[in-house]
Design a protein around this motif. Structure first.
Motif, PDB file in Angstrom:
ATOM      1  N   UNK A   1       0.799  -1.230   0.000  1.00 23.24           N
ATOM      2  CA  UNK A   1       0.000   0.000   0.000  1.00 23.24           C
ATOM      3  C   UNK A   1       0.834   1.284   0.000  1.00 23.24           C
ATOM      4  N   UNK A   2       2.071   1.202   0.452  1.00 25.74           N
ATOM      5  CA  UNK A   2       2.937   2.381   0.520  1.00 25.74           C
ATOM      6  C   UNK A   2       4.023   2.395  -0.557  1.00 25.74           C
ATOM      7  N   UNK A   3       4.003   1.413  -1.445  1.00 19.41           N
ATOM      8  CA  UNK A   3       5.030   1.324  -2.476  1.00 19.41           C
ATOM      9  C   UNK A   3       4.827   2.402  -3.535  1.00 19.41           C
ATOM     10  N   UNK A   4       5.919   2.941  -4.049  1.00 18.41           N
ATOM     11  CA  UNK A   4       5.797   3.936  -5.113  1.00 18.41           C
ATOM     12  C   UNK A   4       5.301   3.294  -6.417  1.00 18.41           C
ATOM     13  N   UNK A   5       4.602   4.048  -7.194  1.00 12.24           N
ATOM     14  CA  UNK A   5       4.138   3.580  -8.507  1.00 12.24           C
ATOM     15  C   UNK A   5       4.970   4.300  -9.562  1.00 12.24           C
ATOM     16  N   UNK A   6       5.578   3.529 -10.454  1.00 16.03           N
ATOM     17  CA  UNK A   6       6.401   4.089 -11.510  1.00 16.03           C
ATOM     18  C   UNK A   6       5.783   3.692 -12.850  1.00 16.03           C
ATOM     19  N   UNK A   7       5.331   4.662 -13.585  1.00  9.08           N
ATOM     20  CA  UNK A   7       4.737   4.407 -14.903  1.00  9.08           C
ATOM     21  C   UNK A   7       5.843   4.543 -15.950  1.00  9.08           C
ATOM     22  N   UNK A   8       6.227   3.425 -16.552  1.00 12.03           N
ATOM     23  CA  UNK A   8       7.294   3.422 -17.548  1.00 12.03           C
ATOM     24  C   UNK A   8       6.739   3.290 -18.959  1.00 12.03           C
ATOM     25  N   UNK A   9       5.479   3.665 -19.142  1.00 11.37           N
ATOM     26  CA  UNK A   9       4.869   3.515 -20.481  1.00 11.37           C
ATOM     27  C   UNK A   9       5.277   4.660 -21.388  1.00 11.37           C
TER      28      UNK A   9
END
Length: 51
Positions: free
Chosen positions: A43-51
């Protein structure tokens, strides 16, 4: 189970897409512990959008 008979788990997004696969574990108990750790941290993990 992997090809060697060791348990592992697969992480899926809400849409059912596979987003990750765990390492292989030495036992089902160790795998369950790994799942619990992911549930705690995710729940606290960063989200990295590599699209």
């Amino acid at each position: 189970m992997d090809r060697g008979g060791r348990p592992y788990f697969v992480l899926k997004a809400a849409n059912g897409e596979i987003v990750g696969t765990s390492e292989s574990y030495s036992s089902s108990q160790a795998m369950e512990h790994g799942i619990a750790v992911v549930k705690t941290i995710a729940p606290n993990a960063p989200v990295v959008d590599e699209s």
